[in-house]
Design a protein around this motif. Structure first.
Motif, mmCIF file in Angstrom:
data_model
loop_
_atom_site.group_PDB
_atom_site.id
_atom_site.type_symbol
_atom_site.label_atom_id
_atom_site.label_comp_id
_atom_site.label_asym_id
_atom_site.label_seq_id
_atom_site.Cartn_x
_atom_site.Cartn_y
_atom_site.Cartn_z
ATOM 1 N N ILE A 41 0.862 -1.182 0.000
ATOM 2 C CA ILE A 41 0.000 0.000 0.000
ATOM 3 C C ILE A 41 0.896 1.229 0.000
ATOM 4 N N THR A 42 0.673 2.130 -0.959
ATOM 5 C CA THR A 42 1.643 3.210 -1.178
ATOM 6 C C THR A 42 1.136 4.610 -0.827
ATOM 7 N N SER A 43 -0.132 4.753 -0.457
ATOM 8 C CA SER A 43 -0.647 6.095 -0.169
ATOM 9 C C SER A 43 -1.776 6.016 0.852
ATOM 10 N N ASP A 44 -2.115 7.159 1.437
ATOM 11 C CA ASP A 44 -3.237 7.219 2.372
ATOM 12 C C ASP A 44 -4.522 6.784 1.692
ATOM 13 N N GLU A 45 -4.712 7.219 0.451
ATOM 14 C CA GLU A 45 -5.935 6.877 -0.275
ATOM 15 C C GLU A 45 -6.064 5.371 -0.465
ATOM 16 N N GLU A 46 -4.964 4.728 -0.847
ATOM 17 C CA GLU A 46 -4.984 3.270 -1.009
ATOM 18 C C GLU A 46 -5.259 2.577 0.317
ATOM 19 N N LEU A 47 -4.714 3.127 1.389
ATOM 20 C CA LEU A 47 -4.924 2.520 2.706
ATOM 21 C C LEU A 47 -6.393 2.586 3.101
ATOM 22 N N SER A 51 -8.756 -0.637 3.604
ATOM 23 C CA SER A 51 -9.386 -0.854 4.910
ATOM 24 C C SER A 51 -10.889 -1.059 4.751
ATOM 25 N N ASN A 52 -11.502 -0.344 3.800
ATOM 26 C CA ASN A 52 -12.931 -0.543 3.529
ATOM 27 C C ASN A 52 -13.192 -1.910 2.920
ATOM 28 N N GLU A 53 -12.320 -2.346 2.026
ATOM 29 C CA GLU A 53 -12.484 -3.658 1.392
ATOM 30 C C GLU A 53 -12.386 -4.781 2.418
ATOM 31 N N ILE A 58 -10.232 2.407 10.181
ATOM 32 C CA ILE A 58 -8.987 2.935 10.720
ATOM 33 C C ILE A 58 -9.131 4.425 11.020
ATOM 34 N N LYS A 59 -8.265 4.896 11.881
ATOM 35 C CA LYS A 59 -8.173 6.325 12.165
ATOM 36 C C LYS A 59 -6.708 6.716 12.109
ATOM 37 N N ILE A 60 -6.394 7.706 11.263
ATOM 38 C CA ILE A 60 -5.023 8.158 11.090
ATOM 39 C C ILE A 60 -4.860 9.535 11.721
ATOM 40 N N THR A 61 -3.842 9.685 12.565
ATOM 41 C CA THR A 61 -3.517 10.985 13.145
ATOM 42 C C THR A 61 -2.021 11.242 12.950
ATOM 43 N N ASP A 62 -1.658 12.506 12.894
ATOM 44 C CA ASP A 62 -0.265 12.894 12.709
ATOM 45 C C ASP A 62 0.160 13.886 13.783
ATOM 46 N N ASP A 63 -0.181 13.561 15.024
ATOM 47 C CA ASP A 63 0.162 14.456 16.132
ATOM 48 C C ASP A 63 0.794 13.711 17.309
ATOM 49 N N ALA A 64 1.285 12.507 17.061
ATOM 50 C CA ALA A 64 1.869 11.714 18.145
ATOM 51 C C ALA A 64 3.297 12.182 18.437
ATOM 52 N N THR A 157 11.200 11.315 2.208
ATOM 53 C CA THR A 157 11.240 10.460 1.016
ATOM 54 C C THR A 157 10.453 9.170 1.223
ATOM 55 N N ILE A 158 10.625 8.541 2.383
ATOM 56 C CA ILE A 158 9.929 7.279 2.647
ATOM 57 C C ILE A 158 8.433 7.494 2.796
ATOM 58 N N ALA A 159 8.037 8.617 3.367
ATOM 59 C CA ALA A 159 6.612 8.917 3.552
ATOM 60 C C ALA A 159 5.875 9.005 2.220
ATOM 61 N N GLN A 160 6.611 9.271 1.129
ATOM 62 C CA GLN A 160 5.989 9.329 -0.194
ATOM 63 C C GLN A 160 5.744 7.940 -0.777
ATOM 64 N N LYS A 161 6.297 6.921 -0.103
ATOM 65 C CA LYS A 161 6.179 5.550 -0.614
ATOM 66 C C LYS A 161 5.268 4.674 0.232
ATOM 67 N N THR A 162 5.020 5.064 1.467
ATOM 68 C CA THR A 162 4.191 4.242 2.354
ATOM 69 C C THR A 162 3.412 5.117 3.320
ATOM 70 N N PRO A 163 2.118 4.851 3.508
ATOM 71 C CA PRO A 163 1.331 5.611 4.490
ATOM 72 C C PRO A 163 1.584 5.187 5.926
ATOM 73 N N SER A 164 2.465 4.209 6.127
ATOM 74 C CA SER A 164 2.822 3.853 7.506
ATOM 75 C C SER A 164 3.660 4.953 8.150
ATOM 76 N N ILE A 165 4.217 5.842 7.325
ATOM 77 C CA ILE A 165 5.004 6.970 7.801
ATOM 78 C C ILE A 165 4.260 8.255 7.473
ATOM 79 N N GLY A 166 4.108 9.130 8.466
ATOM 80 C CA GLY A 166 3.421 10.391 8.244
ATOM 81 C C GLY A 166 4.335 11.434 7.638
ATOM 82 N N LYS A 167 3.776 12.614 7.404
ATOM 83 C CA LYS A 167 4.520 13.695 6.754
ATOM 84 C C LYS A 167 4.864 14.830 7.708
#
Length: 304
Positions: A41-47, A51-53, A58-64, A157-167
């Motif tokens: 999975i390469t983007s937030d949209e794909e994730l 997750s719906n499929e 899921i809930k994604i936050t970028d304030d941890a 750079t890695i955040a552009q390849k996987t949504p497991s890493i935030g921006k």
């Protein structure tokens, strides 16, 4: 799982981390996590689509805040919440020393020490990407500030390849004057104290959870219909009511005030009242049974 990049050496310690946290809801999370952490999975949209499929909300936050200054060290932490416990993996770094600590809840499962190096915490895909980029960019001659800038660029750079890493990212630097022996002594003291704080915090959370559970149980017992007791005495507009053997009273902080067959104070608005009159709750209103005259009180009435 996020990505933490740490350098520890004679210059000091620098750590960089993203701020992403992903919460999973449902029982089929393993398949989604596997696809996320192997780079499929390469983007937030794909994730979100996946997750719906899989019917895994899921809930994604970028304030941890995954990095923190503790004493003269930097602490980095990644955690995984299981059904019963939270697994934590921490790195504590300072000049000329680091320790990696794994905990389940607040119980230490492993603890290992080192003097220098580059340490990566994260999923396999993100770590492999980081290793490749670090080999291309990092030099031992770099200052800690420049290392921090490079680590942040690598995370970007890695955040552009996987949504497991935030921006969104944090970068922290510590440069106390420790030799290797002093570093480990300081780390031991700092880590022991930090874990004690975690233990105390978890105990507080447990107590709060127990109290909240009790409050929910009592709230479900609030009487909305039925008899609660009988008038025992009358003094002006104040009356004493003897609770029946199925009723108990609490204040608004859920502290017990009276048990079955104990007396409580209530207030009346009518003169048509006699000792022995039955007090009831009818349609969620406290009143006399004989004439529905309302009564008031500063207590919560619950069934046993």
């Amino acid at each position: 799982m996020s990505l933490i990049i740490a350098y520890v050496g004679k210059k000091g310690c620098v750590m960089a981390s993203d701020k992403r946290r992903i919460a999973y809801f449902g029982n089929n999370r393993q398949e989604l996590e596997d696809e996320l952490y192997n780079g499929s999975i390469t983007s937030d949209e794909e994730l979100y689509i996946r997750s719906n499929e899989l019917n895994v909300p899921i809930k994604i936050t970028d304030d941890a805040d995954k990095l923190r200054i503790v004493g003269n060290t930097i602490r980095g932490e990644v955690s995984t919440k299981g059904t019963h416990e939270t697994k934590r993996k921490r790195i504590y770094g300072t000049t000329n020393g680091y320790q990696i600590v794994e905990l389940i809840g607040s119980e230490t499962k492993s603890r290992q020490a080192g003097e220098k190096g580059i340490i990566l915490f994260g999923n396999d895909f993100a770590k492999k990407q980081a290793e490749t980029l670090i080999q291309k960019r990092w030099k031992a001659s770099h200052s800690l500030r420049l290392m921090g800038d490079i680590f942040e660029e690598i995370l970007t750079t890695i955040a552009q390849k996987t949504p497991s890493i935030g921006k969104e990212f944090d970068v922290l630097i510590q440069q106390p004057n420790f030799n290797p022996s002093e570093a480990q002594k300081h780390l031991n003291i700092t880590i022991d104290a930090d874990i004690k704080v975690l233990t105390k915090y978890r105990q507080q959370l447990t107590e709060e959870l127990i109290q909240k559970t009790r409050e929910i149980e009592l709230a479900n017992k609030i009487i909305s219909e039925g008899s609660v007791g009988n008038v025992e005495s009358i003094d002006g507009n104040m009356i004493e009511v003897k609770l029946n053997n199925k009723t108990q009273a609490f204040n608004f902080n859920w502290k017990p005030l009276a048990g079955p067959n104990d007396n409580v104070i209530m207030f009346k608005d009518t003169d048509d009242i006699e000792i022995g009159d039955e007090v009831v709750i009818k349609d969620e209103v406290l009143c006399l049974k004989k004439n529905s005259s309302p009564l008031s009180c500063n207590i919560i009435l619950c069934s046993l």
